[in-house]
Design an enzyme around this catalytic site. Structure first.
Site, PDB file in Angstrom:
ATOM      1  N   GLY A  61       0.682  -1.255   0.320  1.00  0.00           N
ATOM      2  CA  GLY A  61       0.375   0.334   0.311  1.00  0.00           C
ATOM      3  C   GLY A  61       0.847   1.346   0.416  1.00  0.00           C
ATOM      4  N   ASP A  70       0.307   3.985   1.974  1.00  0.00           N
ATOM      5  CA  ASP A  70       0.734   4.605   2.909  1.00  0.00           C
ATOM      6  C   ASP A  70       1.657   3.444   3.344  1.00  0.00           C
ATOM      7  OD1 ASP A  70      -1.191   2.730   3.065  1.00  0.00           O
ATOM      8  OD2 ASP A  70      -2.169   2.561   4.813  1.00  0.00           O
TER       9      ASP A  70
END
Length: 242
Positions: free
Chosen positions: A94, A96
């Protein structure tokens, strides 16, 4: 002074941050991801560089807009990073988690770092002292836990998180608060302890929108930074726009 616009489009919030060189200036919550909103941001702050981290289907026009007005980079698995990702299918990591890893390496180079994100899910992200992102683990976040108990039972209500509650809940609401927030705090401490058995010396970095609910309950020493993902995005922007 050179301004950088960092955009973080998550599942629950659309956020932006402005940096003057390396200095974090401000965070903004965006009402939407429309080209008009992004153009307003660009016109107001006049950034030289921009970076977008997105886990949603955003309008393609905003990328063209950012390319037109700034030196633009979109975070993805082909981005150049100051860390390596020797894991299976690195393209599935991901955005993030990549940003947290980049921030950890930028702030604490050549050290072991465990970066923990408290958002829709809890993500545990371990980067060793050779700047290798080794992976970690993912578990349900706070709102997900409250919602699942509401949706998968007949009588438990959906509640809003609160900072103050007893260890021994005295009604349904305080039972849920104690179970979720203290339960997650013990989980986080337990994961940190498990890493301590394998890696004797490492930094623990904590971030995410739900972070303030948990910091008071953790026994382990942590570095809490609500802007960690933005700092990682800035570092990635600099690394790709050198």
């Amino acid at each position: 002074m050179e301004k950088t616009l960092c955009l973080d489009f998550g599942n629950t919030r659309l956020k932006a941050a402005i940096f003057n060189d390396r200095e974090f200036m401000e965070e903004l919550v965006l009402p939407d991801a429309s080209p008009a909103t992004i153009l307003q941001l660009v016109n107001r702050h006049q950034p030289t560089k921009s970076i977008l981290s997105s886990v949603i289907l955003h309008p393609a026009e905003i990328e063209e807009l950012l390319k037109e007005y700034t030196l633009f980079h979109k975070l993805g698995h082909t981005s150049q990073l100051a860390l390596t990702t020797p894991v299976g299918k690195p393209e599935t990591i991901g955005a993030d988690r990549l940003a947290m890893g980049a921030a950890a390496v930028d702030m604490f180079p050549n050290q072991h770092n465990l970066a923990i994100g408290l958002g829709s899910c809890i993500t545990y992200n371990f980067i060793n002292n050779e700047h290798e992102f080794l992976g970690g683990s993912i578990s349900p976040g706070m709102t997900m836990r409250f919602r699942s108990m509401n949706e998968y039972t007949a009588l438990l209500p959906m509640i809003e998180p609160e900072h103050h509650f007893p260890l021994v809940g005295y009604d349904t609401k305080t039972n849920l608060l104690s179970g979720v927030i203290l339960g997650m705090s013990k989980e986080i401490d337990g994961i940190i302890d498990a890493y301590s058995l394998k890696y004797s010396n490492f930094n623990v970095l904590l971030t995410g929108g739900d972070m303030p609910f948990f910091v008071p309950h953790l026994k382990n020493r942590i570095f809490a930074d609500p802007n960690l993902i933005f700092k990682g995005l800035y570092a990635i922007s600099e690394y790709n726009n050198r």
